[in-house]
Design a protein around this motif. Structure first.
Motif, short mmCIF file in Angstrom:
data_model
loop_
_atom_site.label_atom_id
_atom_site.label_comp_id
_atom_site.label_asym_id
_atom_site.label_seq_id
_atom_site.Cartn_x
_atom_site.Cartn_y
_atom_site.Cartn_z
N GLN A 232 13.31 6.49 7.38
CA GLN A 232 12.16 6.86 6.53
C GLN A 232 11.01 5.89 6.73
O GLN A 232 9.84 6.30 6.73
CB GLN A 232 12.59 6.90 5.06
N ILE A 233 11.32 4.62 6.91
CA ILE A 233 10.28 3.63 7.19
C ILE A 233 9.60 3.97 8.51
O ILE A 233 8.37 3.94 8.62
CB ILE A 233 10.87 2.21 7.24
N GLN A 234 10.40 4.30 9.51
CA GLN A 234 9.86 4.66 10.82
C GLN A 234 8.95 5.88 10.72
O GLN A 234 7.86 5.90 11.31
CB GLN A 234 11.01 4.94 11.82
N GLU A 238 4.94 6.03 11.72
CA GLU A 238 4.39 7.01 12.65
C GLU A 238 3.30 7.84 11.99
O GLU A 238 2.26 8.12 12.60
CB GLU A 238 5.53 7.91 13.15
N ARG A 239 3.50 8.20 10.73
CA ARG A 239 2.50 8.99 10.02
C ARG A 239 1.19 8.23 9.87
O ARG A 239 0.10 8.81 10.01
CB ARG A 239 3.03 9.38 8.64
N LEU A 304 6.87 2.63 -0.66
CA LEU A 304 6.97 2.54 0.79
C LEU A 304 5.62 2.76 1.48
O LEU A 304 5.24 2.02 2.39
CB LEU A 304 7.99 3.55 1.32
N GLU A 305 4.88 3.74 1.05
CA GLU A 305 3.60 4.05 1.69
C GLU A 305 2.65 2.85 1.65
O GLU A 305 2.01 2.51 2.66
CB GLU A 305 2.95 5.24 1.00
N ASN A 310 0.06 -1.90 4.19
CA ASN A 310 -0.26 -3.33 4.18
C ASN A 310 0.16 -4.01 5.48
O ASN A 310 -0.55 -4.89 5.99
CB ASN A 310 0.42 -4.01 3.00
N GLU A 311 1.31 -3.60 6.03
CA GLU A 311 1.78 -4.19 7.27
C GLU A 311 0.85 -3.80 8.42
O GLU A 311 0.53 -4.64 9.29
CB GLU A 311 3.20 -3.74 7.56
N ILE A 312 0.38 -2.59 8.45
CA ILE A 312 -0.55 -2.15 9.49
C ILE A 312 -1.86 -2.92 9.40
O ILE A 312 -2.41 -3.38 10.41
CB ILE A 312 -0.80 -0.63 9.38
#
Length: 318
Positions: A232-234, A238-239, A304-305, A310-312
């Motif tokens: 789900q994280i992956q 990707e989204r 999660l979103e 934040n990581e991106i």
């Protein structure tokens, strides 16, 4: 009891800083908020500490191993919050004993943020759990409840750290946004894991203090931000990036993770702890029958979103 006079150890560290940042906006709800910091930190972070003083935070400078300094710091304090790091966990034991002997300290929150060390029968044998188990033994078996209450704020793995590939051991799992590379743990990345952001650790500790009651003391409060899977994280990465599947996605099975873990311990590599923890998480060691967020007021936590976004942003700013 309703905590009114707080003392924080490790307040300028990785997790302690998030706890303090969560408490600052709620400063008016406490009579005193103090931090205990080392002479070295007082020197290297002088400007930051001055800013804290301007926000009515007391800064007590001393050596955490100096019994007299700690006794003096406890004067008038009713609640102690420890955010000491993994390498300093054993230092909490004398702090707890001094708190129990103090006429004012009534509640101690040890540095439990992370994996539940009493999740199941096998937990007692896990190498990374040993220091925390010693701390719990003192609180639960040596100190009476007439002397001191405690609360374990058990958050599970930190979401931000879970996302990162371990240096030199990609098979331990994680994501590299820039390279569009991912290593998912477990069969097809479907092993569920509960994560907590470091910001939410602060939020959850603050909520524990503001909702202190007989229901929250002398127990483990297993809390989290959300439960998800590597798959789900992956999908969320990707989204939010290409909108299409990443081309470099691999998987590390539990058997392979155990193999890497055993070898790392045998060779005395520091990454052994990381591998053990990630194996525990992949086995389901963060899945609680019921999370305790509701007991402490169901504070608003991240999802999660937002974590992926934040990581991106973090990678883009490098």
């Amino acid at each position: 009891m309703s905590p009114k006079n707080l003392l924080i150890f490790g307040a300028t560290g990785t997790i302690g800083s998030f706890i303090l940042e969560a408490i600052l906006p709620a400063r008016s709800q406490f009579d005193r908020v103090a931090i205990f910091t080392s002479p070295r930190t007082a020197e290297t972070k002088a400007s930051y500490l001055e800013k804290l003083k301007a926000q009515n935070i007391e800064v007590i400078v001393g050596d955490v191993e100096d019994e007299n300094a700690v006794k003096a710091a406890y004067n008038g304090i009713d609640t102690v919050i420890s955010a000491l790091g993994r390498m300093a966990l054993a230092q909490q034991i004398p702090l707890i004993r001094l708190a129990a002997a103090s006429p004012s300290v009534k509640l101690f929150l040890p540095s439990e943020y992370g994996t539940d060390i009493a999740y199941g029968p096998a937990s007692v044998n896990e190498k990374p759990h040993q220091q925390k188990l010693k701390v719990r033994a003192v609180l639960e078996k040596e100190i009476s409840r007439e002397q001191l209450d405690y609360a374990y704020v058990v958050t599970g793995p930190f979401a931000e750290m879970y996302l990162h590939l371990a240096p030199g051991v990609d098979e331990a799992g994680g994501w590299d946004v820039k390279a569009r590379k991912a290593v998912l743990l477990g069969e097809k990345g479907e092993a569920r894991v509960s994560l907590t952001t470091m910001k939410d650790v602060g939020t959850l500790v603050l909520s524990t203090l503001l909702n202190a009651s007989p229901e929250i003391v002398n127990r483990a409060l297993c809390v989290n931000s959300f439960t998800t899977t590597p798959a789900q994280i992956q999908a969320e990465f990707e989204r939010q990036t290409t909108g299409a599947p990443w081309t470099d996605v691999s998987y590390t099975s539990l058997d392979r993770l155990r193999e890497l873990e055993a070898k790392a311990w045998e060779e005395g590599k520091p990454v052994a702890t990381v591998l053990t923890l990630r194996r525990i998480w992949t086995e389901g060691g963060t899945l609680y029958e019921k999370r305790a967020n509701g007991i402490i007021g169901e504070p608003k936590v991240m999802g999660l979103e937002e974590v992926v976004a934040n990581e991106i942003k973090r990678v883009a700013s490098l």
